[in-house]
Scaffold this motif. Sequence first.
Motif, PDB file in Angstrom:
ATOM      1  N   THR A 171     -62.494  43.920  49.250  1.00 18.24           N
ATOM      2  CA  THR A 171     -63.083  42.321  48.601  1.00 18.24           C
ATOM      3  C   THR A 171     -63.411  42.556  47.058  1.00 18.24           C
ATOM      4  O   THR A 171     -63.226  41.370  46.771  1.00 18.24           O
ATOM      5  CB  THR A 171     -63.025  41.402  49.698  1.00 18.24           C
ATOM      6  OG1 THR A 171     -63.989  41.879  50.223  1.00 18.24           O
ATOM      7  CG2 THR A 171     -62.232  41.164  51.165  1.00 18.24           C
TER       8      THR A 171
ATOM      9  N   SER B  51     -59.853  43.992  58.579  1.00 19.77           N
ATOM     10  CA  SER B  51     -59.524  42.145  58.249  1.00 19.77           C
ATOM     11  C   SER B  51     -59.849  41.458  58.976  1.00 19.77           C
ATOM     12  O   SER B  51     -60.300  40.099  58.789  1.00 19.77           O
ATOM     13  CB  SER B  51     -57.777  42.513  58.951  1.00 19.77           C
ATOM     14  OG  SER B  51     -57.335  42.687  60.769  1.00 19.77           O
ATOM     15  N   MET B  52     -61.107  41.762  60.404  1.00 16.71           N
ATOM     16  CA  MET B  52     -61.255  40.366  60.904  1.00 16.71           C
ATOM     17  C   MET B  52     -62.446  39.886  59.647  1.00 16.71           C
ATOM     18  O   MET B  52     -63.149  39.418  59.338  1.00 16.71           O
ATOM     19  CB  MET B  52     -61.961  40.484  62.083  1.00 16.71           C
ATOM     20  CG  MET B  52     -60.841  40.757  63.597  1.00 16.71           C
ATOM     21  SD  MET B  52     -60.095  38.830  63.220  1.00 16.71           S
ATOM     22  CE  MET B  52     -60.661  37.779  64.280  1.00 16.71           C
TER      23      MET B  52
ATOM     24  N   ASP C 233     -62.554  40.762  56.381  1.00 15.21           N
ATOM     25  CA  ASP C 233     -61.611  40.720  55.241  1.00 15.21           C
ATOM     26  C   ASP C 233     -61.915  39.183  55.433  1.00 15.21           C
ATOM     27  O   ASP C 233     -62.102  37.843  54.186  1.00 15.21           O
ATOM     28  CB  ASP C 233     -60.559  41.151  55.191  1.00 15.21           C
ATOM     29  CG  ASP C 233     -59.870  40.996  54.457  1.00 15.21           C
ATOM     30  OD1 ASP C 233     -60.425  39.793  53.087  1.00 15.21           O
ATOM     31  OD2 ASP C 233     -59.228  42.006  53.462  1.00 15.21           O
ATOM     32  N   ASP C 234     -61.958  38.137  56.289  1.00 15.66           N
ATOM     33  CA  ASP C 234     -61.122  36.722  56.681  1.00 15.66           C
ATOM     34  C   ASP C 234     -62.620  35.801  56.566  1.00 15.66           C
ATOM     35  O   ASP C 234     -62.488  35.228  56.376  1.00 15.66           O
ATOM     36  CB  ASP C 234     -60.117  36.828  57.946  1.00 15.66           C
ATOM     37  CG  ASP C 234     -58.918  36.466  58.044  1.00 15.66           C
ATOM     38  OD1 ASP C 234     -58.832  37.331  56.630  1.00 15.66           O
ATOM     39  OD2 ASP C 234     -58.249  37.420  59.620  1.00 15.66           O
ATOM     40  N   SER C 235     -63.790  36.988  57.477  1.00 21.05           N
ATOM     41  CA  SER C 235     -64.931  36.135  57.169  1.00 21.05           C
ATOM     42  C   SER C 235     -65.564  35.984  56.292  1.00 21.05           C
ATOM     43  O   SER C 235     -66.414  34.667  55.156  1.00 21.05           O
ATOM     44  CB  SER C 235     -65.624  36.496  57.962  1.00 21.05           C
ATOM     45  OG  SER C 235     -65.262  37.656  59.333  1.00 21.05           O
TER      46      SER C 235
ATOM     47  N   ALA D 176     -63.629  36.375  53.392  1.00 20.65           N
ATOM     48  CA  ALA D 176     -63.524  35.701  52.531  1.00 20.65           C
ATOM     49  C   ALA D 176     -64.193  33.359  52.706  1.00 20.65           C
ATOM     50  O   ALA D 176     -63.469  32.893  51.881  1.00 20.65           O
ATOM     51  CB  ALA D 176     -61.800  35.470  52.726  1.00 20.65           C
ATOM     52  N   ALA D 177     -63.770  33.153  53.914  1.00 20.22           N
ATOM     53  CA  ALA D 177     -64.271  32.402  54.195  1.00 20.22           C
ATOM     54  C   ALA D 177     -65.624  31.826  53.585  1.00 20.22           C
ATOM     55  O   ALA D 177     -65.762  30.434  54.023  1.00 20.22           O
ATOM     56  CB  ALA D 177     -64.573  31.774  55.882  1.00 20.22           C
TER      57      ALA D 177
ATOM     58  N   ARG E 115     -66.010  28.584  61.594  1.00 21.81           N
ATOM     59  CA  ARG E 115     -64.821  27.633  60.463  1.00 21.81           C
ATOM     60  C   ARG E 115     -65.803  26.552  59.905  1.00 21.81           C
ATOM     61  O   ARG E 115     -65.370  25.912  58.934  1.00 21.81           O
ATOM     62  CB  ARG E 115     -63.648  27.973  61.460  1.00 21.81           C
ATOM     63  CG  ARG E 115     -62.909  29.632  60.974  1.00 21.81           C
ATOM     64  CD  ARG E 115     -61.939  29.380  60.534  1.00 21.81           C
ATOM     65  NE  ARG E 115     -61.715  30.608  60.594  1.00 21.81           N
ATOM     66  CZ  ARG E 115     -60.865  31.106  61.345  1.00 21.81           C
ATOM     67  NH1 ARG E 115     -60.246  30.353  62.584  1.00 21.81           N
ATOM     68  NH2 ARG E 115     -60.485  33.032  61.894  1.00 21.81           N
TER      69      ARG E 115
END
Lengths: 431, 458
Positions: free
Chosen positions: B255, B327-328, B330-332, B334-335, B454
């Motif tokens: 990322t 991937s988890m 990655d998501d966090s 990106a958030a 989130r």
Amino acid sequence: MSKSLVPGAPVSAAAPAERRPTDWRTASMQRRVRQRYAAERRFRLLGLAAVVASAAFLLFLLASMLARGAGGFVETRIALPLDLARAGLSVTPAQLRGPRADLALAGAGLERAVDAAAGTVFPRAGGAVLLSDAAWLRVREAVKRDPSLLRRRVTIEVPVASRLDIAFKGGGTRAERALARSLAPHLSRGLNRDFLGGADSTDPTRAGIWGALKGSLLTMLVTLLLAFPIGVLSALYLEEYAPRNRWTDLIEVSINNLAAVPSIIFGLLGLAVFLGTFHMPRSAALVGGLTLALMTTPVIVIAARNAVGAVPPSIRDAARALGASPVQVVFHHVLPLALPGILTGTIIGMARALGETAPLLMIGMRAFIAAPPERLTDPATVLPVQIFLWSDDVQTGFIEKTSAAIIVLLVFLLAMNGLAIYLRNRFETRW
Amino acid sequence: MSPLALAFVITALALIGWVTARARAARFRRGTTRRFSSLPQHHGWFVAMGTLLPALLFLAVWHLTAPALVTEAVLTTPGAATLPPPGLDRVAILAEARNLAAGRSYGAFHPLSEQLAPAYAAAQRRYDWIATAVALLLAFVGGALSFLRVRPGFSARTHVERVIMGALLGASLIAIVTTIGIIVSLLFESARFFHVVPISDFLLGTHWSPQAIDPRDPGASLGAVPLFWGTFFIGAVIAMAVAIPFGLMSAIYLTQYARPATRRWVKPMLEILAGVPTVVYGYFAALTVAPAVRDLGVALGVSWASSESALAAGAVMGVMIIPFVSSMADDSLAAVPAAMRDGSLAMGATSSETIRQVLLPAALPGVVGGVLLAVSRAIGETMIVVMAASGVATLTLNPFASATTVTKQIVDLLTGEAAFDSAKTLAAFALGLTLFVITLLLNVVALIVVRRYREAYE
């Protein structure tokens, strides 16, 4: 942070007047910058190393399976001179026609004749020990095709026993390899049709993958027929119609939870409910498909909900404005637009189900099944379970069969995932 | 009539109903300017459903009750008088007779079943004819009644759409039914198990050897603590020791550092790692990794290193989990709001300083939630441990020693040749219940953590 990043700069806000511009050219400052850049490079290399290591592991895994399994598709044959006229087989040409030919030839002692031929031609190498259990079956097929073979001398290529097969491919003990070298003029390689077209066997040279593959296809058929409609319908309900209340929340929570339940739990459920309560047949493709359908449905529901939710509301509004009923809006407009996304999710869910082993072990799909299943209720096995069973076998001949079966499984999975990616790229609209 | 032929005939009837009703509805549309609530095909579907649904409902109910009715009929025949009293023998004989009658088996193990087979076949045939007749009658009557309702003023669409909505609701209820099915079957069998073995023995006992159960005190050899420890050790310690650094670092690299082109290629490659079936990992672990780990252990001076070590199974499991953690993470990552990252870079921090001191602390709750989900997946993972871990339950801290897990024991207990309700098979259900509860708790906690996190940035 109590310490300032810049040495010499004041930390306390009480003495701002003394602040001077940092002199980046001093030796200590230069050293600091160098250290920080080195740390940056180290960190970046560490990240690269993690990615490279993961990719290397994947490549190593695939390469080792390919290297080990390629031999499973190939069989070693030995040219065996036969004189069936002298073997004293008591069969008439009339018996060789029609469905009873197999029985007639077996009863006439063809297997003994083939073994005896091997004994006279290769007496020092061990004779009949060299041949696979399937050798006389090849001779039988040849005789059925051409009954005149019974009256003349002929040389037929028949598969060799597992040990010699491995030795000829470069494995086994030193003595076995020496034996293979001494026999080399008589040996040849060919495509192993028994592997691609047969079912499980206790002899590695006869063991085939088709029985398990057919079981997998039947199981997947049941899974698809149940999981796809149920998954799509519940996704449509939850996304388009469901009122926001406690019941809907309960459904959502159970779907999300089911998607994370370990697969072996579904096997226990299948064992207790389908076998224990409904007395369905053990190790049948039907029960396997039902169990996997319960496991796959939540995956499809979640994928389908994402796809349906991505269809913009303007489509629905336009349809409603033209007088479509809520059912018509969804089935004529939303569903067709969401279908590529739904299919992608379904294929990925099915690929997961195809590779699943543990729940099927629970419902008894680990039996030795020597014939491909004909019906959904016949005892069957599936590819991953066949891999598991062969990997447990002590005979060394099964090592390459296991890897070859893994190659077959991976090819199927790769094809399914490739299809999913193609569908996604080809049809998915970004709104 | 065979079930397939019967289904074919009923479907054909429904098709005829569909065509005729549609034609009839189309006819009364002709020549008028009146507006109708339903299209001709709605009338067609209405009649088709009227034909299909009653007959199919009847057949579904019949399928569940018929075997009992057939058995009842057989029991009243004179041949059944010599049957042994209710029990396992009687059930076995009846099942064998049923298979003989259906042509599913050819040799009879028990002479009595051969006697009963003709009676079975006769009763089966009789009830099959009744079912066929009733189903056809229902299909015909249902179709005719619905056909009579096809009139210009009849709103067939409302009825059809109501059935569709019912089907949608029914489909989404299956998730609840499955959940209830899992809970009830696990609870029911576990309750039978805890009837035999005290729950405290099971949860707190430290000796596990189901091969030799003492019938007087089965709880003494069914203490599951070594299994819980082995599961935790392999799935949550060793596997995570591999998966967290590799997964986190590859997420950070992909990322923050990698060019988009590289990312496009490497990310699907990592996802392939997650798509490889677990049985393949298990085979790889057993055949390649386990011997290497044993040699490593011997080289390090652990002369008794097991060839079914916890390290081999755990490490391969960790590799399997890498893409999941990645991937988890990655998501966090990106958030995290871009302003925080930009602010840090603007202050002169290098990328790695920004990542370590700003992004990671900000993304930590998301990463922790992802790791919890990964742990839940790892402890539920079966095939790798079945093929690469040992069956001997030991309480050990040494990664080169053998360890076993809950899932491995469930498979071992249920694939042996034991009667369905012996203490051994019931123990598998108790283990399954424990596994279900633990993974459920982990998932719930992880979801709460992720959701809180989130909310903090939205």
